[in-house]
Structure formats: C-alpha cells, structure tokens
Design an enzyme around this catalytic site. Structure first.
Site, short mmCIF file in Angstrom:
data_model
loop_
_atom_site.label_atom_id
_atom_site.label_comp_id
_atom_site.label_asym_id
_atom_site.label_seq_id
_atom_site.Cartn_x
_atom_site.Cartn_y
_atom_site.Cartn_z
N LYS A 69 0.70 -1.36 -0.08
CA LYS A 69 -0.29 0.12 -0.12
C LYS A 69 0.46 1.18 0.48
CE LYS A 69 -0.83 1.79 4.54
NZ LYS A 69 -0.51 0.08 5.38
N HIS A 197 0.30 -3.33 14.76
CA HIS A 197 1.49 -2.41 14.27
C HIS A 197 1.88 -1.60 15.13
CE1 HIS A 197 1.94 -0.06 10.98
NE2 HIS A 197 2.44 -0.57 10.44
N GLU A 275 6.49 -6.08 8.34
CA GLU A 275 5.56 -5.28 7.08
C GLU A 275 6.31 -4.50 6.61
OE1 GLU A 275 1.31 -5.53 9.03
OE2 GLU A 275 1.05 -7.84 8.77
C1 LIG Z 1 0.44 0.16 6.50
C2 LIG Z 1 0.54 -1.14 6.98
C3 LIG Z 1 2.18 -1.53 6.90
C4 LIG Z 1 3.47 -1.07 6.15
O1 LIG Z 1 3.33 0.73 7.64
P1 LIG Z 1 4.93 1.27 7.31
O2 LIG Z 1 4.27 2.30 8.60
O3 LIG Z 1 4.71 2.07 5.83
O4 LIG Z 1 5.68 0.54 7.83
C5 LIG Z 1 1.94 -3.04 8.01
N1 LIG Z 1 1.54 -3.47 8.07
C6 LIG Z 1 0.24 -2.86 8.18
C7 LIG Z 1 -1.06 -4.19 8.44
C8 LIG Z 1 -0.55 -2.17 7.37
O5 LIG Z 1 -1.66 -1.37 7.22
#
Ligand SMILES: *Cc1c(COP(=O)(O)O)cnc(C)c1O
Length: 392
Positions: A69, A197, A275
């Site tokens: 994304k 996250h 991620e």
């Molecule tokens: C947006 C998102 C990420 C990426 O996050 P960053 O802060 O860009 O590293 C990873 N995992 C999930 C579930 C997300 O929604």
C-alpha cells in the site's frame, strides 16, 4: 486530474548553478527534465535495494513482507520480488498485483484484519493461506469462506509518538488474543501467531519492545494450554528521514534493540516476520514539479505548482507527512507559500517555506516521498475501488 496541455506549456529552466552546487540528485533531475514533462516521480532502484539490504542486515532473523500500500507500482513490486521479499496485501486487488510477478502464494500475507467475503474466496482460490484477524465475527467469516486458513491475531498496542496511529482502528485487546486464537482452532482454522502495528513512522522503540512483551505473554499462555504458536509479526512502522537535518531517527539502533528483545523473549523456533512499507519505498522517491504561476498575497510570494495534495502530495493529508521542498534555483530566500494547482484552498503545501524567488517553469522538488504519495493520489488506494457512477 493532470492536464497534459498544462504540463506541456511549461518550460524547462535553463539555470546554471555553480558546479559545486550540483548534487547527484539535481543532475539526475536535470537529465530527466529533458525527457519527461513534470510532474514526475523518480524512484531510484538503487535506493529500493539499499533499503531492503539495510532491513535484512539489521534484522537477519526477520522475513520482510513489503506492504505494497505504501507504493504498489508494478516495477517496485517486481524489484522487491526479485530481491526475495515477501508481501503484505490488504485486498484481493493487491494480492493479484503481487501474484502477477511470479511470487509464490506462500510469500504473501493477507494483512487486513477485515476482509470481504469475496476477497477471502479469492485468497482461497489463489492459495494465499496466511492472514490476520482481530475479532470473532471475522473468524466466522474466514472459517466459512476459507476453511483451514492460517490465522494470526493482531493485537492493539501502544502507538506512542507514531505519526499515523493505527491502533485507533485495529487490534484485539491483548488479553483476548489467546481466547480468539483458541476460537479459531475450534472453527477449523490454524492458529499461527500474533501480529501488531506500532503505528506508521514510529520513532519510539518502546512501542515495539512493549508490543513484543505482550506478544510473549500470549505465546506463553498458548504454550501452557497446548496450543503452541509459531509466528511473531512485528508489523511496519519503521521510520525514515524526511528532512535532511532531522535528528532522532536511527533505524539500525532501533532494530538492534528490537532484536535483543526478540531474543530475550522468544524461543529459537519462533518465526519472525515484518511488514515494512514506508521504510522500503519512501526514501527512493523524488517528486519533481514546476511552478505554473505566482502571485503576491498576504505579504508573501505564492507559488502555484503543477502537483498538489490531490495528487502526489496526498501524503500531506492522508499520511500527516511534511516534506522538505527544494529548488534548482539558488539565491536569497524569502518566506513563501507553495500551493497545488487545484481550485481548492486545502491544496496548500506550505505557508512558511524559505525559498529563493521563483518564476514560472522553475523546479520545486521533494525527496523521500516514495511512500504514501502517488499511492494515495489514486482513487483505488490499497486496492479498493470507489463507487461507480450510475446515471439514473
Ligand atoms: C500500512 C501497513 C503496514 C506498513 O506500515 P509502514 O508504517 O509503512 O511500515 C504494515 N502492515 C499493515 C497491516 C499496514 O496496514
């Protein structure tokens, strides 16, 4: 909407700064201006590779799943696929765009805790087994549409100091996680582990350290109840520098602390995944725009650029991001305003920018703008289409 006629009428500035001023980036921009109309986003492949290597060096035990994304451009996906990355997708559309690059379904995690029934069916058909969830209703939906799927419970963790607070929207209460994973098992799903996250652009390492502690408690509870877990997904959030003289961002130091905590709290058999989105794609992007007009109002020069918050600076709205604006022209600087080209007053990029006097055609560029910029400028961010228009 970008109007090609508008861009076509712009002139390439013929500026001759002193050789000492010409950095590699500015040389690159000048070369590209000869071939391309602005606005354009340069993505340096060498920087994508560098970020990937930095990550795998700092986290040798962690498999990175690039969160597309941040920037789903097919060439970026291809670059990471060739480097051996795995992928985090949030929709069937994102899943398909990754699978196109010969990525095995086992290298994909469906990391949206809320998935539509249709997208679950696509995941089943395509063999993308691993997915996250954070509530019981979702488990019933998964069990019905994708029996035996492998599930990871996303927990709610502190997002202190993070620029984008994701715990506002996602995550089960940590003390519910074991119950939910056991429920998953009773529904015929395969409980695999825990994810979190810490929020995006998280400069506070404590978020990760505490989240790992909460995760370790869930692992212990599961082990004691004969349901051992395997995967710890430490999510994204890894920060990048948006300004050249920004202090307090040290990815390698953060990673070392996180690694130490992982070693202290988990057994050798544990599988770690992450991620990263921004960290992989952000630093590679350079956005090049030109001044299309200027005005003098409120005692300041207003410069109108051919790109704004509805296009590639969309991160200023959606990602709460600020950028360092640079010009190819040199000279004494004055407090100025930069605005985008649309007729909306929200489309102002900066009110207090110290800039040299600029003229129509002059270049204004921003670095480290590869993530959450062009991605959110389109109508299908994260792979979700807007409503179609039906005239009745
Ligand atoms: C947006 C998102 C990420 C990426 O996050 P960053 O802060 O860009 O590293 C990873 N995992 C999930 C579930 C997300 O929604």
């Amino acid at each position: 909407m970008k109007d090609p006629a508008l861009n076509g009428s712009l002139q390439i500035p013929s500026l001759k700064p002193k050789p000492a001023d010409i950095s590699g980036v500015e040389n690159l921009i000048r070369t590209m201006l000869k071939k391309h109309k602005t606005p354009f986003m340069l993505i340096r492949k060498s920087v994508l590779e560098k970020q990937f290597t930095r990550f795998t060096k700092a986290f040798p035990e962690v498999t990175p799943y690039y969160a597309i994304k941040a920037n789903p451009h097919p060439k970026i996906v291809k670059t990471f696929a060739e480097l051996g990355a795995s992928f985090d997708v949030a929709s069937a559309a994102e899943m398909k765009s990754v699978l196109k690059h010969d990525v095995a379904p086992s290298r994909i995690i469906f990391a949206n805790t809320i998935k539509s029934k249709e997208d679950l069916i696509t995941a089943r058909r395509r063999g993308v087994k691993l997915m996250t969830f954070d509530n019981e209703a979702e488990l019933y939906k998964i069990a019905e549409n994708f029996p035996k799927a492998h599930v990871i419970c996303r927990i709610k963790v502190a997002n202190r100091g993070s620029v984008v607070q994701l715990s506002l929207k996602f995550g089960a209460e940590p003390d519910q996680a074991f119950y939910l994973l056991r429920k998953a098992k009773s529904l015929g799903l395969v409980p695999k582990g825990v994810s979190f996250h810490v929020g995006s652009q998280s400069t506070n390492v404590e978020n990760y350290l505490q989240a790992l502690e909460l995760t370790a408690n869930i692992f212990r509870e599961a082990r004691e109840n004969d349901m051992p877990l395997k995967i710890v997904d430490i999510g994204g959030g890894f920060p990048i520098q948006h300004f050249e003289n920004e202090i307090g961002i040290n990815f390698e130091r953060m990673a070392a602390q996180i690694r130490k905590q992982m070693k202290a709290l988990f057994s050798k058999q544990t599988e770690f995944i992450a991620e990263p989105g921004r960290f992989f794609a952000g630093p590679a992007g350079i956005l090049v725009t030109q001044v299309i007009g200027r005005a003098f109002r409120d005692n300041q020069n207003f410069y109108y650029l051919n790109d704004g918050v509805y296009q590639d600076f969309s991160g200023m709205v959606f990602d709460h991001c600020k950028y360092e604006f640079k010009t190819l022209r040199r000279g004494p600087k004055y407090k100025s305003t930069l605005a985008g080209p649309t007729c909306d007053s929200l489309d102002i990029l900066s009110n207090g920018e110290e800039l040299p006097e600029l003229y129509a055609g002059d270049v204004v560029y921003a670095k480290s703008i590869g993530a959450y910029s062009s991605a959110s400028a389109v109508s299908n961010f994260n792979g979700f289409e807007p409503a179609k228009i039906i005239l009745v």
